[in-house]
Design an enzyme around this catalytic site. Structure first.
Site, mmCIF file in Angstrom:
data_model
loop_
_atom_site.group_PDB
_atom_site.id
_atom_site.type_symbol
_atom_site.label_atom_id
_atom_site.label_comp_id
_atom_site.label_asym_id
_atom_site.label_seq_id
_atom_site.Cartn_x
_atom_site.Cartn_y
_atom_site.Cartn_z
ATOM 1 C CB ALA B 42 -1.014 0.005 1.259
ATOM 2 C CG HIS B 43 3.438 2.514 3.094
ATOM 3 N ND1 HIS B 43 2.556 1.763 3.944
ATOM 4 C CD2 HIS B 43 3.995 3.440 4.014
ATOM 5 C CE1 HIS B 43 2.373 2.426 5.101
ATOM 6 N NE2 HIS B 43 3.111 3.457 5.171
ATOM 7 N NE ARG B 44 7.036 -1.749 -3.802
ATOM 8 C CZ ARG B 44 6.907 -3.401 -3.385
ATOM 9 N NH1 ARG B 44 7.177 -3.650 -2.135
ATOM 10 N NH2 ARG B 44 6.531 -4.097 -4.313
ATOM 11 C CD GLU B 94 4.652 5.697 7.268
ATOM 12 O OE1 GLU B 94 4.857 4.444 7.833
ATOM 13 O OE2 GLU B 94 3.835 5.651 6.439
#
Lengths: 297, 163
Positions: B42-44, B94
């Site tokens: 999800a972060h990527r 982040e």
């Protein structure tokens, strides 16, 4: 019982065992957690240990996996040559994992490499892992069952040193891993060290070391002494529970060793987290079983 | 909203930057409201691929976690077991994540580094840890899973919004 029925029976037993070890910690680990909970004295470590103890009670009561990372399943099989299902065993262990994944339920932890997709069944190419030791003239089968989660797997490392680096080199290798990766492996940790001839022989031994009961020692006096020294050394890092600071970072250090080539020392580190979900079950030829790691089982 | 009740610091989403001012390193805090599991992929997707998150986490919380969920009727899910994963794997993304999403509370394990610290200072957010392996304690605090997005990623990476 005919063979087909036997295969089904063993598959069911192993599926139940896999689900069980995900929900209830082995006796030695539970006792160690209680012991360390007493010995730590900072308020934050007390709160953390209390949460851990409460979690285990709830997991058993609600029949749920105590940690969401139910890992890649790994089996260390010591199979007698006369055990009736020696041929079917590897296949049925895979089936048992699929069954347990649905029933427990376990998390889907198999991602095919290169194609990079989650299989959705918690098994895949080469997973579950099955290691084999063959025991001549026996009709028993012993199976160590282990949930290798991401947290405890990440610190794994193996290397070959030049003998000139000595056992100091081995110590430095272990401590370098523990000071950098130890924190994220969910302390207090069980540390497995392999000392052998090459990278893969040391690595296998380091995982085998984690199957040993807590409090056991290497039979060689010097190796046992090094186990204690490493334990004291890693505790001195002061990780404490969850790495939030404390007097104890490890539940134990176990070294497994073999002979080596004159020109090499293979060394490997492998860790188990505080939620060290390993189980040991022994079957006779009629599939009567004994579980040695869990008294409630 | 932050309230102090019986000596406990309790955050309830939506959380403002102002709410976070009275929380200090070393505090134990409690959370009510909306929290979404959000980890590696999800972060990527947000940071590297520039895709919009299918869940609005503004002024809410994310949990670096891959839960065990069980399907119920009506396309709903039960939270069986959920605990934190190593936050350091998300450290690289982040700062951007906080900037783009407006998240206020990042819950994980093992700590994070300069990117996250910078994001917390600049955008008003905090990073906290939940003791790992205590996945049933955490799951029993989840009243309901109100949404499950990006299920194509498989169970561990699905964005589960817990209320």
């Amino acid at each position: 019982m005919d063979k087909k029925a036997q295969v089904e029976q063993l598959t069911t037993y192993m599926a139940n065992f896999v689900s069980y070890i995900g929900k209830v910690l082995p006796d030695d680990i539970k006792a160690k957690i209680d012991e360390l909970a007493e010995k730590e004295d900072s308020p934050l470590s007390k709160v953390i240990y209390q949460t851990m103890q409460k979690n285990q009670v709830l997991a058993k009561e609600l029949n749920r996996p105590s940690c969401q990372d139910t890992g890649v399943l790994q089996f260390w099989v010591k199979c007698g040559t006369n055990f009736p299902l020696i041929g079917e065993l590897e296949g049925l262990l895979k089936e048992a994992v699929v069954k347990a994944t649905f029933e427990a339920p376990l998390r889907h932890n198999s991602v095919e490499t290169f194609d990079e997709y989650n299989t959705g069944k918690n098994v895949g190419k080469g997973t579950p892992t099955v290691f084999w030791d063959i025991v001549p003239d026996s009709d028993q089968c012993e199976i160590y069952t282990y949930m290798a989660g991401g947290g405890c797997t990440l610190p794994g490392k193996a290397m070959v040193l030049m003998p000139g680096e000595g056992y100091e080199g081995v110590t430095k290798f272990v401590l370098d891993v523990m000071t950098s990766y130890g924190l994220n492996a969910c302390p207090p940790l069980l540390v497995g060290v392999g000392v052998a001839t090459s990278v893969e022989t040391a690595a296998l031994l380091s995982k085998k070391a984690l199957m040993r009961p807590l409090g056991s020692h290497n039979e060689n006096e010097r190796a046992a002494s090094m186990e204690k020294l490493l334990e004291d050394g890693i505790n001195a890092i002061g990780l404490g529970p969850q790495g939030m600071g404390g007097k104890y970072s490890v539940m134990g250090v176990h070294i497994e060793n073999t002979a080596r080539h004159p020109s090499t020392i293979g060394v490997a580190v492998n860790v188990g987290c505080w939620s060290h979900r390993r189980g040991h079950i022994v079957f006779d030829k009629d599939l009567n079983y004994t579980i040695t790691t869990h008294s409630g089982g | 909203m932050l309230e102090i009740k019986d000596g406990k610091k309790i955050l309830t989403t939506p959380v403002s930057a102002e709410d976070l001012k009275d929380i200090h390193a070393g505090d134990i805090i409690y959370l009510n409201g909306s929290m979404t599991t959000c980890r590696d992929v999800a972060h990527r997707r947000l940071v590297e691929e520039g895709r919009e998150l299918p869940v609005d986490v503004k002024d809410a919380a994310i949990f670096h976690a891959g839960p065990i969920i069980r399907p119920l009727e009506n396309d709903k899910f039960e939270m069986v077991s959920v605990g934190p994963t190593t936050s350091m794997r998300m450290e690289k993304f982040e700062y951007e994540f906080v900037k783009e999403s407006g998240v206020r509370v990042i819950i994980g394990k093992g700590g994070m580094k300069e990117n996250t610290e910078r994001a917390c200072k600049e955008f008003g957010a905090i990073h906290c840890v939940f003791p790992a392996g205590n996945a049933v304690v955490a799951a029993t605090e989840v009243e309901e899973i109100v949404d499950a997005q990006w299920r194509d990623l498989g169970m561990p990476e699905t964005l589960c919004t817990a209320a």
